[in-house]
Design an enzyme around this catalytic site. Structure first.
Site, PDB file in Angstrom:
ATOM      1  N   GLY A  13       0.825  -1.196   0.000  1.00  0.00           N
ATOM      2  CA  GLY A  13       0.000   0.000   0.000  1.00  0.00           C
ATOM      3  C   GLY A  13       0.863   1.251   0.000  1.00  0.00           C
ATOM      4  O   GLY A  13       2.066   1.214   0.274  1.00  0.00           O
ATOM      5  N   CYS A  14       0.234   2.390  -0.310  1.00  0.00           N
ATOM      6  CA  CYS A  14       0.992   3.642  -0.388  1.00  0.00           C
ATOM      7  C   CYS A  14       1.501   4.078   0.976  1.00  0.00           C
ATOM      8  O   CYS A  14       2.678   4.436   1.124  1.00  0.00           O
ATOM      9  CB  CYS A  14       0.140   4.737  -1.030  1.00  0.00           C
ATOM     10  SG  CYS A  14      -1.494   4.954  -0.288  1.00  0.00           S
ATOM     11  N   TYR A  15       0.648   4.046   2.004  1.00  0.00           N
ATOM     12  CA  TYR A  15       1.100   4.410   3.341  1.00  0.00           C
ATOM     13  C   TYR A  15       2.215   3.478   3.832  1.00  0.00           C
ATOM     14  O   TYR A  15       3.234   3.953   4.358  1.00  0.00           O
ATOM     15  CB  TYR A  15      -0.062   4.391   4.334  1.00  0.00           C
ATOM     16  CG  TYR A  15      -0.994   5.570   4.260  1.00  0.00           C
ATOM     17  CD1 TYR A  15      -0.520   6.881   4.256  1.00  0.00           C
ATOM     18  CD2 TYR A  15      -2.377   5.385   4.233  1.00  0.00           C
ATOM     19  CE1 TYR A  15      -1.397   7.959   4.208  1.00  0.00           C
ATOM     20  CE2 TYR A  15      -3.253   6.465   4.186  1.00  0.00           C
ATOM     21  CZ  TYR A  15      -2.756   7.754   4.180  1.00  0.00           C
ATOM     22  OH  TYR A  15      -3.615   8.824   4.142  1.00  0.00           O
TER      23      TYR A  15
END
Length: 350
Positions: free
Chosen positions: A153-155
């Site tokens: 994921g981006c986070y």
């Protein structure tokens, strides 16, 4: 870049979303990419130019439904479908096809953890066990031999890249990690949602998923592997009124006699030869605009006013290094290509 390479026949599932559009945009310059199939359930039958006019200059196939795909014509799949819908589709793909999945469906290795955080049992547990977590800078060997890569994921990407070396080197205490995260609105996807309307998000900022965001177990999983003990962290994401970009502020407690300069030196040494990770000079604050449209991550470390603590800052473009760019990076590693191929574009500024 080599003048010619063997072509890899590609299908992009979920091509009408933001990550799908980014995949098309970047693969258009990739010398090994032959995009044969673009799928989109609600937009099936339309040319991609009608859905994304900025890609109208490209000679691309029309959008089709997944059941119309002839898999004998495909070598590689980028799966950009929504979370929860991906498992059965990937399960049905031929074993000759390699896959990078951009959803969250294969990021967690523990089926019980998946069921706890996503509210239902995993529908392809055998593939969940097979999937390799694709944080490329830390798992090249696993990615290189994998058939199915779970794109982070981006986070987690923006958070783990600076944190993992500090945990692996024992420079910070793992029982006191606080992450304050902020993301542009594109991170919520392209579906029409009231919460994402212009009037709802402009001129303001708000937290969401407070205390129970689904990226938390993904980060804790990887930090626990690095630490060799269970790690629980504090994490709060915020939506900010910009199209793309992500800014992570992580507060850490130093271990032993280490100081902020030791953290920065360790990160600089770890990423010295990494093409997509830049540790900024001391005192320089990263900015989301300085990585926009690129596969770059910028990191900086500052001294906290509280004794024995440091502040780690990291930024990336949530649609590129946080999604489609990292997917292409993994694609390159999986196919024995130069890792930077198709990802050389500089950030866009302003």
């Amino acid at each position: 870049m080599p003048e010619s390479v063997d072509q890899i026949r590609i299908a992009i599932l979920g091509a009408s979303g933001y990550t799908g559009a980014e995949l098309v945009r970047m693969l258009a310059r990739h010398p090994a990419a032959d995009v044969r199939v673009l799928t989109a359930e609600r937009q099936a039958g339309k040319p991609l130019a009608e859905v994304f006019p900025h890609l109208a200059y490209l000679n691309l196939p029309n959008l089709v439904k997944i059941e119309q795909v002839d898999w004998s014509e495909i070598d590689f799949v980028f799966c950009g479908l929504p979370h929860g819908t991906t498992q059965e589709i990937i399960r049905a793909l031929p074993h000759t096809v390699k896959i990078v999945d951009l959803s969250a469906d294969f990021r967690l290795s523990d089926p019980a953890s998946y069921a706890q955080w996503y509210g239902h049992e995993h529908a392809a547990v055998e593939l969940q066990r097979e999937a390799v977590y694709g944080l490329t800078e830390f798992n090249r060997q696993g990615v290189r031999s994998a058939r199915l890569v779970a794109n982070p994921g981006c986070y987690p990407t923006a958070t783990l890249i600076p944190l993992l070396p500090l945990v692996l080197d024992g420079l910070i205490q793992t029982d006191d990690i606080i992450v304050d995260a902020k993301s542009g609105v594109s991170g919520a996807g392209r579906d029409a949602k009231q919460a994402n309307l212009f009037c709802e998000v402009s001129e303001g900022m708000h937290a969401y998923g407070v205390g129970h965001h689904r990226h938390m177990p993904e980060m804790e999983q990887e930090l626990s592997i690095a630490a060799g003990v269970p790690v629980t962290m504090a994490f709060t994401p915020h939506l900010i009124p910009m199209n793309r970009g992500e800014f992570i502020t992580t507060y850490v407690k130093l271990a032993g006699k280490n100081g902020p300069d030791d953290l920065r030196a360790a990160l600089a040494a770890r990423f010295e030869n990494e093409p997509f990770v830049q540790v900024l000079p001391a005192g320089v604050v990263p900015h989301t605009k300085h990585v926009r449209g690129s596969n770059q991550v910028h990191i900086s470390v500052f001294k906290d006013r509280l004794p024995g603590r440091a502040i780690v800052l990291s930024v990336l473009d949530n649609l590129v290094k946080g999604a489609s760019g990292q997917a292409i990076q993994n694609f390159n590693v999986m196919n024995g290509l130069i890792e930077t191929m198709g990802l050389e574009q500089a950030p866009m500024f302003p």
